[in-house]
Design a protein around this motif. Sequence first.
Motif, PDB file in Angstrom:
ATOM      1  N   GLY A  74       4.676  -6.205 -22.982  1.00  0.00           N
ATOM      2  CA  GLY A  74       5.203  -4.956 -22.448  1.00  0.00           C
ATOM      3  C   GLY A  74       4.985  -4.815 -20.950  1.00  0.00           C
ATOM      4  O   GLY A  74       5.873  -4.381 -20.219  1.00  0.00           O
ATOM      5  N   VAL A  75       3.801  -5.202 -20.487  1.00  0.00           N
ATOM      6  CA  VAL A  75       3.499  -5.126 -19.056  1.00  0.00           C
ATOM      7  C   VAL A  75       4.381  -6.093 -18.274  1.00  0.00           C
ATOM      8  O   VAL A  75       4.942  -5.734 -17.229  1.00  0.00           O
ATOM      9  CB  VAL A  75       1.999  -5.400 -18.797  1.00  0.00           C
ATOM     10  CG1 VAL A  75       1.711  -5.614 -17.328  1.00  0.00           C
ATOM     11  CG2 VAL A  75       1.150  -4.263 -19.356  1.00  0.00           C
ATOM     12  N   ILE A  76       4.526  -7.307 -18.779  1.00  0.00           N
ATOM     13  CA  ILE A  76       5.380  -8.301 -18.106  1.00  0.00           C
ATOM     14  C   ILE A  76       6.828  -7.833 -18.076  1.00  0.00           C
ATOM     15  O   ILE A  76       7.493  -7.907 -17.042  1.00  0.00           O
ATOM     16  CB  ILE A  76       5.241  -9.679 -18.793  1.00  0.00           C
ATOM     17  CG1 ILE A  76       3.849 -10.244 -18.535  1.00  0.00           C
ATOM     18  CG2 ILE A  76       6.321 -10.643 -18.313  1.00  0.00           C
ATOM     19  CD1 ILE A  76       3.498 -11.447 -19.388  1.00  0.00           C
ATOM     20  N   PHE A  77       7.330  -7.333 -19.208  1.00  0.00           N
ATOM     21  CA  PHE A  77       8.707  -6.847 -19.255  1.00  0.00           C
ATOM     22  C   PHE A  77       8.913  -5.696 -18.273  1.00  0.00           C
ATOM     23  O   PHE A  77       9.907  -5.656 -17.548  1.00  0.00           O
ATOM     24  CB  PHE A  77       9.086  -6.391 -20.662  1.00  0.00           C
ATOM     25  CG  PHE A  77      10.432  -5.732 -20.710  1.00  0.00           C
ATOM     26  CD1 PHE A  77      11.582  -6.495 -20.709  1.00  0.00           C
ATOM     27  CD2 PHE A  77      10.545  -4.354 -20.723  1.00  0.00           C
ATOM     28  CE1 PHE A  77      12.833  -5.899 -20.729  1.00  0.00           C
ATOM     29  CE2 PHE A  77      11.780  -3.743 -20.741  1.00  0.00           C
ATOM     30  CZ  PHE A  77      12.933  -4.525 -20.746  1.00  0.00           C
ATOM     31  N   THR A  78       7.968  -4.761 -18.249  1.00  0.00           N
ATOM     32  CA  THR A  78       8.087  -3.616 -17.347  1.00  0.00           C
ATOM     33  C   THR A  78       8.090  -4.058 -15.890  1.00  0.00           C
ATOM     34  O   THR A  78       8.896  -3.568 -15.086  1.00  0.00           O
ATOM     35  CB  THR A  78       6.941  -2.615 -17.604  1.00  0.00           C
ATOM     36  OG1 THR A  78       6.988  -2.209 -18.976  1.00  0.00           O
ATOM     37  CG2 THR A  78       7.051  -1.404 -16.701  1.00  0.00           C
TER      38      THR A  78
END
Length: 69
Positions: free
Chosen positions: A46-50
Amino acid sequence: MEEKDKKPSFGQVVLSTLAAAIGVQSNKNRERDFKGGSIKTYIAAGVIFTALFVIALILVVKTVLSNMG
C-alpha cells in the motif's frame, strides 16, 4: 496445506492492493487476504502503491503545466 491456507503470491498481493485502491474486491479474494496474508506485506504494498501514485500525479501535473505556457 489447503488452498485456503496458502500465502498469496506477489501477483495476488499487487492485484489486491490495486483492487483496494479503486474500491473493488471479490469476497473470495478478501477472505484469502485476511486468512493467509501478512499485514506487513499489504502495508508495504500500500505504501509503495501510494508513493508511485503520488509521483505519477506530480509528473502529470508538471507536464501539463509546462505545456501550457
